[in-house]
Design a protein around this motif. Structure first.
Motif, PDB file in Angstrom:
ATOM      1  N   TRP A   1       0.946  -1.239  -0.116  1.00  0.00           N
ATOM      2  CA  TRP A   1      -0.176  -0.140   0.073  1.00  0.00           C
ATOM      3  C   TRP A   1       0.844   1.524  -0.079  1.00  0.00           C
ATOM      4  CZ3 TRP A   1      -2.805  -2.494   4.593  1.00  0.00           C
ATOM      5  CH2 TRP A   1      -3.716  -3.471   4.107  1.00  0.00           C
ATOM      6  N   LYS A   2       1.908   1.414   0.684  1.00  0.00           N
ATOM      7  CA  LYS A   2       2.797   2.439   0.849  1.00  0.00           C
ATOM      8  C   LYS A   2       3.451   2.390  -0.720  1.00  0.00           C
ATOM      9  CE  LYS A   2       6.782   4.592   3.354  1.00  0.00           C
ATOM     10  NZ  LYS A   2       7.784   4.036   4.682  1.00  0.00           N
ATOM     11  N   ALA A   3       3.967   1.406  -0.875  1.00  0.00           N
ATOM     12  CA  ALA A   3       4.763   1.852  -2.397  1.00  0.00           C
ATOM     13  C   ALA A   3       3.565   2.182  -3.591  1.00  0.00           C
ATOM     14  CB  ALA A   3       5.152   0.236  -2.787  1.00  0.00           C
ATOM     15  N   ASN A   4       2.383   1.639  -3.303  1.00  0.00           N
ATOM     16  CA  ASN A   4       1.579   2.153  -4.374  1.00  0.00           C
ATOM     17  C   ASN A   4       0.893   3.467  -4.017  1.00  0.00           C
ATOM     18  OD1 ASN A   4       0.991  -0.042  -6.797  1.00  0.00           O
ATOM     19  ND2 ASN A   4       1.666  -1.051  -4.912  1.00  0.00           N
ATOM     20  N   LYS A   5       1.152   4.060  -2.827  1.00  0.00           N
ATOM     21  CA  LYS A   5       0.525   5.156  -2.401  1.00  0.00           C
ATOM     22  C   LYS A   5      -1.276   5.107  -2.267  1.00  0.00           C
ATOM     23  CE  LYS A   5       4.009   8.137  -4.357  1.00  0.00           C
ATOM     24  NZ  LYS A   5       4.501   9.232  -5.282  1.00  0.00           N
ATOM     25  N   VAL A   6      -1.508   4.045  -1.772  1.00  0.00           N
ATOM     26  CA  VAL A   6      -2.857   3.703  -1.658  1.00  0.00           C
ATOM     27  C   VAL A   6      -3.212   3.771  -0.093  1.00  0.00           C
ATOM     28  CG1 VAL A   6      -4.618   1.569  -1.337  1.00  0.00           C
ATOM     29  CG2 VAL A   6      -2.856   1.844  -3.486  1.00  0.00           C
ATOM     30  N   ASN A   7      -4.262   4.531  -0.057  1.00  0.00           N
ATOM     31  CA  ASN A   7      -4.947   4.875   1.409  1.00  0.00           C
ATOM     32  C   ASN A   7      -5.522   3.618   1.915  1.00  0.00           C
ATOM     33  OD1 ASN A   7      -5.247   6.225   3.843  1.00  0.00           O
ATOM     34  ND2 ASN A   7      -6.943   7.340   2.915  1.00  0.00           N
ATOM     35  N   GLN A   8      -5.084   2.535   2.321  1.00  0.00           N
ATOM     36  CA  GLN A   8      -5.754   1.563   2.799  1.00  0.00           C
ATOM     37  C   GLN A   8      -4.875   1.032   4.087  1.00  0.00           C
ATOM     38  OE1 GLN A   8      -8.096  -0.513   3.522  1.00  0.00           O
ATOM     39  NE2 GLN A   8      -8.355  -1.632   1.113  1.00  0.00           N
ATOM     40  N   ASP A   9      -5.436   0.526   4.898  1.00  0.00           N
ATOM     41  CA  ASP A   9      -4.987  -0.018   6.133  1.00  0.00           C
ATOM     42  C   ASP A   9      -5.500  -1.360   6.903  1.00  0.00           C
ATOM     43  OD1 ASP A   9      -6.847   0.457   8.543  1.00  0.00           O
ATOM     44  OD2 ASP A   9      -6.819   2.297   7.360  1.00  0.00           O
ATOM     45  N   LEU A  10      -4.797  -2.127   7.680  1.00  0.00           N
ATOM     46  CA  LEU A  10      -5.155  -3.082   8.071  1.00  0.00           C
ATOM     47  C   LEU A  10      -6.460  -3.258   8.972  1.00  0.00           C
ATOM     48  CD1 LEU A  10      -1.661  -4.522   9.379  1.00  0.00           C
ATOM     49  CD2 LEU A  10      -3.084  -5.313   7.393  1.00  0.00           C
ATOM     50  N   SER A  11      -6.959  -2.242   9.302  1.00  0.00           N
ATOM     51  CA  SER A  11      -8.397  -1.993   9.807  1.00  0.00           C
ATOM     52  C   SER A  11      -9.439  -2.660   9.153  1.00  0.00           C
ATOM     53  CB  SER A  11      -8.557  -0.729  10.647  1.00  0.00           C
ATOM     54  OG  SER A  11      -8.696   0.381   9.425  1.00  0.00           O
ATOM     55  N   ARG A  12      -9.291  -2.528   7.754  1.00  0.00           N
ATOM     56  CA  ARG A  12     -10.313  -2.974   6.907  1.00  0.00           C
ATOM     57  C   ARG A  12     -10.101  -4.396   6.386  1.00  0.00           C
ATOM     58  NH1 ARG A  12     -10.053   2.751   5.519  1.00  0.00           N
ATOM     59  NH2 ARG A  12      -8.555   2.461   3.784  1.00  0.00           N
ATOM     60  N   VAL A  13      -9.072  -4.937   6.761  1.00  0.00           N
ATOM     61  CA  VAL A  13      -8.761  -6.448   6.572  1.00  0.00           C
ATOM     62  C   VAL A  13      -9.248  -7.544   7.706  1.00  0.00           C
ATOM     63  CG1 VAL A  13      -7.254  -7.945   5.282  1.00  0.00           C
ATOM     64  CG2 VAL A  13      -7.088  -5.623   5.050  1.00  0.00           C
ATOM     65  N   SER A  14      -9.920  -8.336   7.248  1.00  0.00           N
ATOM     66  CA  SER A  14     -10.348  -9.384   8.271  1.00  0.00           C
ATOM     67  C   SER A  14      -9.686 -10.763   7.756  1.00  0.00           C
ATOM     68  CB  SER A  14     -11.838  -9.399   8.406  1.00  0.00           C
ATOM     69  OG  SER A  14     -12.442  -8.409   8.536  1.00  0.00           O
ATOM     70  N   PHE A  15      -8.942 -11.570   8.792  1.00  0.00           N
ATOM     71  CA  PHE A  15      -8.605 -12.916   8.297  1.00  0.00           C
ATOM     72  C   PHE A  15      -9.433 -13.907   9.107  1.00  0.00           C
ATOM     73  CE2 PHE A  15      -5.294  -9.464   8.131  1.00  0.00           C
ATOM     74  CZ  PHE A  15      -4.624  -9.776   7.057  1.00  0.00           C
ATOM     75  N   ILE A  16      -9.883 -14.768   8.225  1.00  0.00           N
ATOM     76  CA  ILE A  16     -10.863 -15.673   8.733  1.00  0.00           C
ATOM     77  C   ILE A  16     -10.388 -17.126   8.434  1.00  0.00           C
ATOM     78  CG2 ILE A  16     -13.393 -16.477   8.409  1.00  0.00           C
ATOM     79  CD1 ILE A  16     -13.862 -13.603   7.431  1.00  0.00           C
ATOM     80  N   ASP A  17     -10.060 -17.780   9.582  1.00  0.00           N
ATOM     81  CA  ASP A  17      -9.688 -18.985   9.456  1.00  0.00           C
ATOM     82  C   ASP A  17     -10.726 -20.312   9.369  1.00  0.00           C
ATOM     83  OD1 ASP A  17      -8.171 -21.566   9.453  1.00  0.00           O
ATOM     84  OD2 ASP A  17      -6.866 -21.109  11.032  1.00  0.00           O
ATOM     85  N   VAL A  18     -11.140 -20.776   8.307  1.00  0.00           N
ATOM     86  CA  VAL A  18     -12.314 -21.534   8.060  1.00  0.00           C
ATOM     87  C   VAL A  18     -11.859 -22.809   8.684  1.00  0.00           C
ATOM     88  CG1 VAL A  18     -13.754 -22.775   6.396  1.00  0.00           C
ATOM     89  CG2 VAL A  18     -12.542 -20.452   5.873  1.00  0.00           C
TER      90      VAL A  18
END
Length: 566
Positions: free
Chosen positions: A260-277
């Motif tokens: 995200w930093k290299a691509n100058k994308v305003n994204q962060d981990l608060s919007r990513v969920s990791f779901i172990d099925v």
């Protein structure tokens, strides 16, 4: 299409006799239901004769997870609703398209009584997952299990006779999947620097990561792709949308942040969920390029979308089915995604008919609930071999891309000038595409005048850049690397879809399964058709074609015209 570490049909050697007992004590007075389409017929033994011997004690004790699919209402009626662009409410879904709780309970009781462990039961999705040692599976389902060896010497158990259930237990069961665990999906990803034709490069996708080269550092970033497809400076960024990624494991959080930093994308981990099925405490596979590419590019193209990564634990079909069931269950409960991205596949004829039926019903139900699933079409052109990364002798499409309730994403070769403008774009040589041998053509394809004269499903629907040269910029293990394949084009489209949905919501319109609307604007400025290139048996050209589908997106025009479609 099988990975090098999966069961390779052409290299099979049957080296054991099966476990053949099962129901002998009550076969005389019990009627059984047989499931002949739940396994793929294996070829006869090849190579030198091998003395028959029983499965080893270790293999007999090995746990095998099996997926039982039950009837869930009138799927034809559900398909009709999708064709009409209607969304099914959670209440209607539970009332009309769930399995009979008594039937699933009877099956669960029967299996438990035979020594099985019930892993998951979902009446809303019509699924029951259970596990047992191989010897117990063979006896309970009256199926012959053998030991097979793949081309790398790995031993795998496999059923070679159809499973059975007592008629009173299995009356509403329509499929039994998981009895041939060597059959598994393959990642649709290619690292820069590897040519696809030839089985010798089958493992290229997961080869060790070298130090970044100059060419890898010059691979396309998110801004390049958005610029190429007229997606720069738009007022929609995927806000309010959720993109699910179905894969076997999780990417590194630090890799995501660096991307995200290299691509100058305003994204962060608060919007990513990791779901172990999987069950808690089960170890997930080590990270690889696939899940990293999927998450980085979906989140990069739609920086304000939420991302839910569903880790299935493996690429075995039962594991993927369990993950799809979880996604469907959460969607029914109102907390699932609007978009699902899958960068996996297996040559269609190597998937059992019942597994095709099982997953097709899951994708149809997701579509009816308004979820659009984007699936990569494959990286071996029109003639994928068993490895999935080489060209074979017959024209075949790959599943899950050939499912009529998904949007199949093919690939192109994109060349850009130094000023960022598109210089040329053609069909990528290895873009999977062609005509399904199993699935019927959906109504939205029938309505498009440029399609070939066939009643079968045509692949792909849309395309984007997939050529690994120069490829897409990826951060993996902290290093900048370049990857391509339709594993790249699929999450690009998932991100675009999040932007389309956000625009509809802003206008107070209903989102839903996108395929009919995409075809409705196919002859407009929403798509830039690709008129050159080939994938083996087929050539790209005006209108729909089996290399690039409808073409590549003109995102700005697609957003404008898509929202005007009824």
């Amino acid at each position: 299409m099988l990975s090098a570490r999966c069961l390779t049909l052409s290299a099979l050697m049957m080296v054991g006799v099966g476990l053949t007992s099962g129901h002998a004590e009550d076969a005389a007075n019990t009627t059984f239901k047989e499931f002949p389409s739940s396994i793929v017929k294996l070829p006869p033994p090849s190579g030198p004769s091998v003395a028959a011997e029983p499965l080893s004690n270790a293999l007999q004790k090995q746990l095998l997870e099996v997926h039982f699919t039950l009837e869930t209402g009138d799927l034809t009626a559900l398909q009709d609703k999708v064709v009409r662009g209607e969304k099914v409410s959670s209440e209607e879904f539970a009332k009309s398209f769930s399995s009979d709780p008594e039937a699933s309970q009877k099956l669960a009781d029967y299996l438990s009584g035979k020594g099985w462990t019930i892993v998951n039961v979902s009446n809303s999705t019509g699924s029951l997952f259970a596990s047992a040692p191989v010897s117990v599976v063979a006896k309970t389902l009256d199926t012959k299990m053998i030991n097979v060896v793949d081309d790398m010497g790995q031993k795998t158990v496999s059923a070679v006779t159809p499973p059975k259930l007592p008629i009173d237990v299995g009356m509403q069961v329509i499929a039994i999947d998981g009895l041939q665990p060597g059959m598994r999906a393959v990642r649709h990803i290619v690292r820069q620097g590897f040519d696809i034709p030839g089985p010798s490069n089958a493992a290229a996708a997961d080869a060790p990561i070298p130090s970044p080269s100059h060419s890898e550092q010059s691979s396309y970033k998110v801004a390049d792709i958005l610029n190429a497809y007229n997606g720069t400076g738009l007022p929609v960024t995927g806000h309010g949308q959720t993109i699910a990624i179905l894969i076997d494991t999780f990417p590194s959080k630090s890799d995501l942040a660096k991307f995200w930093k290299a691509n100058k994308v305003n994204q962060d981990l608060s919007r990513v969920s990791f779901i172990d099925v999987q069950k808690l405490g089960t170890h997930l596979p080590d990270k690889s390029a696939e899940e990293t590419l999927d998450v980085e590019w979906a989140s990069g193209v739609a920086p304000d979308a939420k991302i839910q990564v569903y880790a299935a634990g493996s690429l075995h079909y039962v594991a993927l089915d369990l993950a799809l069931n979880k996604i469907l269950s959460e969607t029914i409960q109102g907390r699932g995604p609007e978009i699902l991205s899958i960068s996996l596949g297996l040559r269609e004829d190597l998937v059992s008919v019942d597994e095709l039926k099982t997953e097709s019903s899951l994708f149809l139900k997701l579509a009816a609930l308004g979820v659009t699933t984007f699936v990569s079409s494959g990286d071996a052109g029109s003639n994928p071999d068993e490895t999935g990364h080489g060209h074979g002798d017959v024209t075949k499409v790959e599943y899950e891309a050939s499912d009529p309730s998904v949007v199949a994403v093919g690939g192109t070769t994109l060349h850009m000038r130094a000023d960022g403008a598109v210089d040329d774009e053609s069909g990528w040589l290895n873009s999977g595409g062609g005509i399904s041998g199993t699935h019927k053509r959906p109504a939205w394809q029938k309505a498009y005048a440029g399609l070939p004269n066939t009643t079968l499903r045509l692949v792909p629907d849309v395309s984007a850049d997939a050529d690994p040269s120069p490829g897409g910029y990826v951060v993996l293990n902290g290093k900048s690397v370049a990857y391509g394949g339709t594993s790249w084009s699929a999450p690009i489209w998932a991100g675009i879809a999040a932007r389309l949905n956000e625009d509809l919501v802003k206008q107070g319109k209903q989102t839903g399964f996108m395929a009919p609307r995409l075809y409705a604007v196919s002859d407009t400025a929403a798509f830039r058709q690709i008129n050159s290139g080939e994938n083996g048996a087929y050539k790209a050209g005006p209108g729909w074609d089996p290399v690039t589908g409808l073409g590549v997106p003109n995102i700005g025009e697609l957003i404008r015209l898509y929202s005007q479609t009824p």
